[in-house]
Design a protein around this motif. Structure first.
Motif, PDB file in Angstrom:
ATOM      1  N   LEU A 545       0.810  -1.225   0.000  1.00 17.61           N
ATOM      2  CA  LEU A 545       0.000   0.000   0.000  1.00 17.61           C
ATOM      3  C   LEU A 545       0.845   1.278   0.000  1.00 17.61           C
ATOM      4  O   LEU A 545       0.305   2.374  -0.067  1.00 17.61           O
ATOM      5  CB  LEU A 545      -0.915  -0.008   1.230  1.00 17.61           C
ATOM      6  N   ALA A 546       2.159   1.107   0.052  1.00 13.94           N
ATOM      7  CA  ALA A 546       3.028   2.288   0.122  1.00 13.94           C
ATOM      8  C   ALA A 546       2.900   3.144  -1.137  1.00 13.94           C
ATOM      9  O   ALA A 546       2.770   2.630  -2.250  1.00 13.94           O
ATOM     10  CB  ALA A 546       4.477   1.859   0.313  1.00 13.94           C
ATOM     11  N   GLU A 547       2.923   4.466  -0.937  1.00 15.05           N
ATOM     12  CA  GLU A 547       2.850   5.425  -2.044  1.00 15.05           C
ATOM     13  C   GLU A 547       4.146   6.217  -2.097  1.00 15.05           C
ATOM     14  O   GLU A 547       4.806   6.433  -1.081  1.00 15.05           O
ATOM     15  CB  GLU A 547       1.674   6.384  -1.837  1.00 15.05           C
ATOM     16  N   LEU A 548       4.489   6.661  -3.292  1.00 19.06           N
ATOM     17  CA  LEU A 548       5.695   7.471  -3.463  1.00 19.06           C
ATOM     18  C   LEU A 548       5.311   8.933  -3.659  1.00 19.06           C
ATOM     19  O   LEU A 548       4.896   9.328  -4.751  1.00 19.06           O
ATOM     20  CB  LEU A 548       6.504   6.978  -4.666  1.00 19.06           C
ATOM     21  N   PRO A 549       5.418   9.768  -2.633  1.00 15.81           N
ATOM     22  CA  PRO A 549       5.146  11.198  -2.818  1.00 15.81           C
ATOM     23  C   PRO A 549       6.290  11.854  -3.595  1.00 15.81           C
ATOM     24  O   PRO A 549       7.311  11.217  -3.872  1.00 15.81           O
ATOM     25  CB  PRO A 549       5.084  11.730  -1.381  1.00 15.81           C
ATOM     26  N   THR A 550       6.124  13.104  -3.941  1.00 19.33           N
ATOM     27  CA  THR A 550       7.184  13.836  -4.635  1.00 19.33           C
ATOM     28  C   THR A 550       8.457  13.775  -3.808  1.00 19.33           C
ATOM     29  O   THR A 550       8.457  14.122  -2.629  1.00 19.33           O
ATOM     30  CB  THR A 550       6.773  15.304  -4.837  1.00 19.33           C
ATOM     31  N   PRO A 551       9.573  13.298  -4.396  1.00 17.07           N
ATOM     32  CA  PRO A 551      10.797  13.136  -3.598  1.00 17.07           C
ATOM     33  C   PRO A 551      11.384  14.466  -3.149  1.00 17.07           C
ATOM     34  O   PRO A 551      11.428  15.436  -3.901  1.00 17.07           O
ATOM     35  CB  PRO A 551      11.751  12.411  -4.564  1.00 17.07           C
ATOM     36  N   VAL A 552      11.816  14.491  -1.902  1.00 21.06           N
ATOM     37  CA  VAL A 552      12.480  15.659  -1.318  1.00 21.06           C
ATOM     38  C   VAL A 552      13.836  15.190  -0.825  1.00 21.06           C
ATOM     39  O   VAL A 552      13.931  14.216  -0.077  1.00 21.06           O
ATOM     40  CB  VAL A 552      11.661  16.252  -0.160  1.00 21.06           C
ATOM     41  N   THR A 553      14.905  15.869  -1.248  1.00 21.60           N
ATOM     42  CA  THR A 553      16.249  15.495  -0.840  1.00 21.60           C
ATOM     43  C   THR A 553      16.825  16.536   0.111  1.00 21.60           C
ATOM     44  O   THR A 553      16.370  17.686   0.157  1.00 21.60           O
ATOM     45  CB  THR A 553      17.178  15.352  -2.060  1.00 21.60           C
ATOM     46  N   ALA A 554      17.837  16.123   0.854  1.00 20.50           N
ATOM     47  CA  ALA A 554      18.405  17.000   1.873  1.00 20.50           C
ATOM     48  C   ALA A 554      19.045  18.247   1.284  1.00 20.50           C
ATOM     49  O   ALA A 554      19.057  19.307   1.911  1.00 20.50           O
ATOM     50  CB  ALA A 554      19.433  16.225   2.692  1.00 20.50           C
ATOM     51  N   HIS A 563       6.662  23.313  -2.071  1.00 17.37           N
ATOM     52  CA  HIS A 563       5.603  22.996  -3.025  1.00 17.37           C
ATOM     53  C   HIS A 563       5.179  21.533  -2.870  1.00 17.37           C
ATOM     54  O   HIS A 563       3.992  21.205  -2.911  1.00 17.37           O
ATOM     55  CB  HIS A 563       6.077  23.259  -4.453  1.00 17.37           C
ATOM     56  N   ALA A 564       6.155  20.645  -2.696  1.00 19.93           N
ATOM     57  CA  ALA A 564       5.839  19.233  -2.489  1.00 19.93           C
ATOM     58  C   ALA A 564       5.162  19.004  -1.146  1.00 19.93           C
ATOM     59  O   ALA A 564       4.232  18.199  -1.027  1.00 19.93           O
ATOM     60  CB  ALA A 564       7.118  18.394  -2.588  1.00 19.93           C
ATOM     61  N   LEU A 565       5.589  19.738  -0.127  1.00 18.69           N
ATOM     62  CA  LEU A 565       5.014  19.565   1.207  1.00 18.69           C
ATOM     63  C   LEU A 565       3.550  19.977   1.241  1.00 18.69           C
ATOM     64  O   LEU A 565       2.715  19.307   1.848  1.00 18.69           O
ATOM     65  CB  LEU A 565       5.824  20.391   2.216  1.00 18.69           C
ATOM     66  N   VAL A 566       3.229  21.075   0.574  1.00 23.72           N
ATOM     67  CA  VAL A 566       1.854  21.552   0.564  1.00 23.72           C
ATOM     68  C   VAL A 566       0.930  20.554  -0.127  1.00 23.72           C
ATOM     69  O   VAL A 566      -0.221  20.358   0.274  1.00 23.72           O
ATOM     70  CB  VAL A 566       1.778  22.930  -0.132  1.00 23.72           C
ATOM     71  N   ALA A 567       1.421  19.887  -1.172  1.00 25.19           N
ATOM     72  CA  ALA A 567       0.584  18.962  -1.933  1.00 25.19           C
ATOM     73  C   ALA A 567       0.544  17.566  -1.344  1.00 25.19           C
ATOM     74  O   ALA A 567      -0.236  16.727  -1.806  1.00 25.19           O
ATOM     75  CB  ALA A 567       1.100  18.884  -3.374  1.00 25.19           C
ATOM     76  N   ALA A 568       1.362  17.293  -0.328  1.00 26.55           N
ATOM     77  CA  ALA A 568       1.472  15.925   0.194  1.00 26.55           C
ATOM     78  C   ALA A 568       0.354  15.613   1.174  1.00 26.55           C
ATOM     79  O   ALA A 568      -0.140  16.496   1.874  1.00 26.55           O
ATOM     80  CB  ALA A 568       2.823  15.757   0.891  1.00 26.55           C
TER      81      ALA A 568
END
Length: 602
Positions: A545-554, A563-568
């Protein structure tokens, strides 16, 4: 007390007295907060843009007749100005100088944003300034651009009307005190209305605003922009008539092999679109380097160079639609078409470089028509039984060069379709525009609009200049990892762990500790609520059931990661290493806010 404003007194819980303003302010509050408020605002902005378009076109025609003695000198050849017949055709050397003496001080004194082609400033206002545009821009841009085009400036009128309509939207938004998101939308409504009324192309106005100004196709925004475009079009058609903006002959595809030729034209158009962009800013750099005097005088002095070019090629005077129409009819030979193409690139670049005011949309259509007609004339000579009509290539070239320079393929397809009203041209048009866009993307990072901003150190996708986020990266604000879930964890075991998580989401790892995705409380609840039936078996483990959200790197910029955080889903996102395989931290809304407002020391 006037009749429009009055005050009412009230008492606070602590016994104090407050005064609430009503009347005009209550009307603004009602429009701002009512469900129908956005509809009223969008219609008002569209109507204002439509009226602004009428006034702007009248100004251009008036100044063109004043400076040249003709309704459109581009199609008059080397004719003399009847106002000063003694000068013969040499009056074109002085016309840009006189025009520059008028609009140079006007722009420098009242609204420096009115210099140039306008659309980048609107894009910047929407992306990083909350839709705020100097209210002076509407009047100054209209006068400056009309003077520039009327005195021979080789630029278009769509950029100015976009900036004029957008400034009207921004001004109305500030008067009503709308929220920042709605302010941006009103700016886009103004842009859509300006394009719709100017070109009699309501669909093109909508997609221009959505694709280039907002960079968003949200349903609510789309509805408001459509209303503005419709109201502007109704006003524009009442003034100019319900006819196509350009009078173009009918074309159709005669042979299937022509599609290969249209694809080749798209590649060439992409090259020309990128070349146009680079020449435009190279000439501007050269003008910046050469000019050492006051900015208000620059258009007049540089106008002498433009005038000499117009003396050689009077077809470059103003927007040049009569010349464009002749090219689509096949009235010019290929060599002269290429001369007109090069001349337009140089004339437009020189007009912008000396500080002129006007758009680059229409010049790109002009350049595309010359390229397409020259291409069609050449292939017709080589393949007379296959190539088909020259004018079809001119039409397709118009859209392809615009797409190559602006990288707005949807707008390019729609506006050419509306200009011609012919569905038969849509397939070759789409093919050429897509190939031109891909070619442009391979050759250049920026478009003719975004490059102007990037040269000033502004990235529309990044933080605003002097923003509090600055150049901070995700690694500087990320938190420690929450508990992780092995991929084989059963959903009924994962459910209580998720219920205890403050984020509503947990990362999932495989047996080797590699990151697989995230598991949200919502997805687990939905999966556990499913009842087994005849369909596929529901997922049973966290890994399934795992989903891959927009990747965020350090090492990612914090402004980009937001932008990715708001849509997650949930209230956090995993932070990965550079290889995007290992978890190194967790990014939350709270940690991002701490970067903007650090906690006060104890």
């Amino acid at each position: 007390m006037d009749g429009g404003t009055r005050t009412a007194a009230g008492t606070t819980a602590g016994g104090g007295t407050v005064r609430v303003r009503t009347g005009r302010s209550s009307l603004a509050t009602g429009i701002r907060e009512a469900p129908w408020g956005l509809t009223v605002l969008a219609l008002t902005v569209g109507a204002g843009a439509g009226l602004g378009s009428i006034a702007f076109r009248w100004l251009i025609e008036t100044f063109t007749r004043l400076f040249s003695g003709h309704a459109d000198y581009a199609g008059a050849g080397h004719a003399a100005n009847p106002h000063v017949p003694g000068l013969g055709p040499y009056f074109v050397v002085l016309a840009p100088v006189l025009g520059g003496l008028l609009y140079g001080p006007l722009v420098d004194r009242f609204a420096k944003e009115a210099r140039g082609h306008g659309v980048p400033e609107v894009m910047l206002a929407v992306a990083q300034r909350g839709g705020r545009i100097n209210p002076n821009v509407s009047v100054v841009k209209a006068l400056a651009s009309a003077l520039c085009i009327g005195s021979g400036g080789s630029v278009g009128r769509e950029g100015p009307i976009v900036q004029i309509g957008s400034a009207l939207g921004s001004t109305l938004g500030r008067m009503v005190a709308v929220a920042e998101g709605r302010m941006r939308l009103l700016v886009a409504c103004g842009a859509a209305g300006g394009i719709a009324a100017t070109f009699n192309a309501p669909l093109a106005g909508v997609f221009f605003a959505m694709e280039l100004i907002l960079s968003d196709f949200a349903v609510d925004a789309f509805g408001a922009v459509v209303l503005a475009s419709v109201s502007a079009s109704v006003i524009g058609r009442a003034a100019f008539g319900d006819t196509a903006f350009l009078t173009l002959p009918a074309f159709h595809v005669d042979h299937v092999a022509q599609y290969l030729l249209f694809a080749l034209l798209g590649i060439v158009a992409g090259l020309v679109g990128v070349g146009f962009t680079r020449v435009l800013y190279a000439v501007e750099d050269a003008c910046d380097w050469a000019w050492r005097g006051p900015e208000w005088l620059r258009p007049a002095v540089g106008g002498l160079l433009l005038g000499l070019l117009l003396l050689v090629l009077p077809e470059m005077y103003g927007v040049g639609y009569p010349v464009l129409e002749k090219a689509t009819r096949g009235d010019y030979v290929a060599v002269f078409l290429l001369l007109l193409l090069a001349g337009k690139i140089l004339a437009t670049a020189l007009t912008i470089g000396i500080g002129g005011s006007g758009g680059v949309f229409a010049p790109s259509l002009f350049i595309g028509a010359m390229l397409g007609a020259a291409f069609g004339s050449t292939v017709h000579g080589l393949l007379p039984g296959t190539a088909g009509a020259v004018g079809a290539y001119a039409l397709v070239g118009m859209g392809a060069v615009f797409a190559g320079s602006s990288r707005a393929p949807i707008t390019a397809v729609v506006i050419l379709f509306e200009l011609t009203g012919q569905y038969s041209i849509i397939l070759p048009l789409m093919l050429a525009i897509v190939t031109a866009t891909l070619t442009s993307r391979l050759l250049s990072r920026d478009t003719v609009y975004t490059l102007k901003l990037r040269r000033r150190g502004i990235d529309l996708a990044g933080p605003a200049p002097r923003a509090r986020l600055g150049s901070r990266t995700v690694s500087s604000v990320m938190e420690g990892l929450p508990p992780t879930l092995p991929a084989f964890t059963a959903l009924d075991e994962a459910a209580p762990l998720l219920s205890l998580s403050e984020h509503g989401v947990l990362p999932v790892l495989d047996s080797d500790g590699r990151y697989l995705g995230t598991l949200t409380a919502r997805s687990v609840a939905e999966a556990l609520a499913e009842s087994p039936g005849d369909g596929p078996a529901p997922p049973e483990t966290a890994g399934e059931l795992a989903e891959l959200p927009t990747p965020v790197t350090a090492d990612m910029a914090l402004a980009t990661a937001l932008h990715a955080l708001v849509a997650a889903p949930g209230t956090g996102l995993p932070v990965l290493d550079a290889d995007r395989t290992r978890l190194v931290g967790w990014l939350t809304h709270q940690s991002a806010l701490r970067a903007v407002h650090p906690p006060a020391p104890a």
